[in-house]
Design a protein around this motif. Structure first.
Motif, PDB file in Angstrom:
ATOM      1  N   MET A  25       0.837  -1.211   0.000  1.00 32.44           N
ATOM      2  CA  MET A  25       0.000   0.000   0.000  1.00 32.44           C
ATOM      3  C   MET A  25       0.866   1.253   0.000  1.00 32.44           C
ATOM      4  N   LYS A  26       1.964   1.222   0.738  1.00 26.83           N
ATOM      5  CA  LYS A  26       2.872   2.366   0.777  1.00 26.83           C
ATOM      6  C   LYS A  26       3.464   2.624  -0.606  1.00 26.83           C
ATOM      7  N   ALA A  27       3.891   1.570  -1.283  1.00 23.04           N
ATOM      8  CA  ALA A  27       4.455   1.713  -2.629  1.00 23.04           C
ATOM      9  C   ALA A  27       3.414   2.271  -3.589  1.00 23.04           C
ATOM     10  N   LEU A  28       2.187   1.788  -3.477  1.00 22.57           N
ATOM     11  CA  LEU A  28       1.126   2.271  -4.349  1.00 22.57           C
ATOM     12  C   LEU A  28       0.854   3.755  -4.103  1.00 22.57           C
ATOM     13  N   LEU A  29       0.787   4.150  -2.844  1.00 17.93           N
ATOM     14  CA  LEU A  29       0.546   5.556  -2.516  1.00 17.93           C
ATOM     15  C   LEU A  29       1.691   6.450  -2.981  1.00 17.93           C
ATOM     16  N   LEU A  30       2.919   5.996  -2.800  1.00 15.89           N
ATOM     17  CA  LEU A  30       4.057   6.786  -3.267  1.00 15.89           C
ATOM     18  C   LEU A  30       4.044   6.923  -4.783  1.00 15.89           C
ATOM     19  N   ASN A  31       3.659   5.855  -5.465  1.00 17.10           N
ATOM     20  CA  ASN A  31       3.562   5.893  -6.916  1.00 17.10           C
ATOM     21  C   ASN A  31       2.516   6.912  -7.354  1.00 17.10           C
ATOM     22  N   LEU A  32       1.364   6.903  -6.705  1.00 19.64           N
ATOM     23  CA  LEU A  32       0.314   7.854  -7.038  1.00 19.64           C
ATOM     24  C   LEU A  32       0.738   9.286  -6.714  1.00 19.64           C
ATOM     25  N   GLN A  33       1.426   9.459  -5.617  1.00 25.80           N
ATOM     26  CA  GLN A  33       1.860  10.783  -5.188  1.00 25.80           C
ATOM     27  C   GLN A  33       2.894  11.372  -6.150  1.00 25.80           C
ATOM     28  N   ASN A  34       3.723  10.530  -6.728  1.00 27.90           N
ATOM     29  CA  ASN A  34       4.807  10.999  -7.585  1.00 27.90           C
ATOM     30  C   ASN A  34       4.400  11.186  -9.042  1.00 27.90           C
ATOM     31  N   PRO A  36       2.843  12.900 -12.310  1.00 32.34           N
ATOM     32  CA  PRO A  36       2.668  14.307 -12.699  1.00 32.34           C
ATOM     33  C   PRO A  36       1.218  14.753 -12.467  1.00 32.34           C
ATOM     34  N   THR A  37       1.051  16.003 -12.078  1.00 33.42           N
ATOM     35  CA  THR A  37      -0.270  16.538 -11.759  1.00 33.42           C
ATOM     36  C   THR A  37      -1.212  16.446 -12.952  1.00 33.42           C
ATOM     37  N   GLN A  38      -0.744  16.714 -14.152  1.00 32.93           N
ATOM     38  CA  GLN A  38      -1.606  16.679 -15.341  1.00 32.93           C
ATOM     39  C   GLN A  38      -2.201  15.295 -15.544  1.00 32.93           C
ATOM     40  N   GLU A  41      -5.021  14.764 -13.119  1.00 33.22           N
ATOM     41  CA  GLU A  41      -6.202  15.549 -13.471  1.00 33.22           C
ATOM     42  C   GLU A  41      -6.972  14.900 -14.627  1.00 33.22           C
ATOM     43  N   LYS A  42      -6.252  14.325 -15.595  1.00 30.54           N
ATOM     44  CA  LYS A  42      -6.909  13.649 -16.712  1.00 30.54           C
ATOM     45  C   LYS A  42      -7.710  12.444 -16.225  1.00 30.54           C
ATOM     46  N   GLU A  43      -7.174  11.741 -15.229  1.00 30.88           N
ATOM     47  CA  GLU A  43      -7.855  10.553 -14.712  1.00 30.88           C
ATOM     48  C   GLU A  43      -9.130  10.925 -13.966  1.00 30.88           C
ATOM     49  N   ARG A  44      -9.186  12.103 -13.410  1.00 35.88           N
ATOM     50  CA  ARG A  44     -10.373  12.545 -12.687  1.00 35.88           C
ATOM     51  C   ARG A  44     -11.527  12.849 -13.630  1.00 35.88           C
ATOM     52  N   GLU A  45     -11.209  13.256 -14.838  1.00 36.16           N
ATOM     53  CA  GLU A  45     -12.244  13.645 -15.804  1.00 36.16           C
ATOM     54  C   GLU A  45     -13.034  12.461 -16.327  1.00 36.16           C
TER      55      GLU A  45
END
Length: 45
Positions: A25-34, A36-38, A41-45
């Motif tokens: 879970m830590k690795a997954l969260l770090l991957n998501l955190q790192n 790029p912001t763009q 944002e695309k995944e949220r749409e």
């Protein structure tokens, strides 16, 4: 080992499994955190 009942003898195995899950879970969260912001944002749409 039953999931309902953990004995003292099961503790080392259970703790090792929990450690592995937390590490994953830590690795997954770090991957998501790192990411790029763009890309996030695309995944949220």
């Amino acid at each position: 080992m039953s999931k309902d009942q953990i004995t003292f003898n099961d503790l080392p195995q259970v703790i090792a499994e929990l450690r592995d899950e937390v590490s994953g879970m830590k690795a997954l969260l770090l991957n998501l955190q790192n990411r790029p912001t763009q890309q996030r944002e695309k995944e949220r749409e």
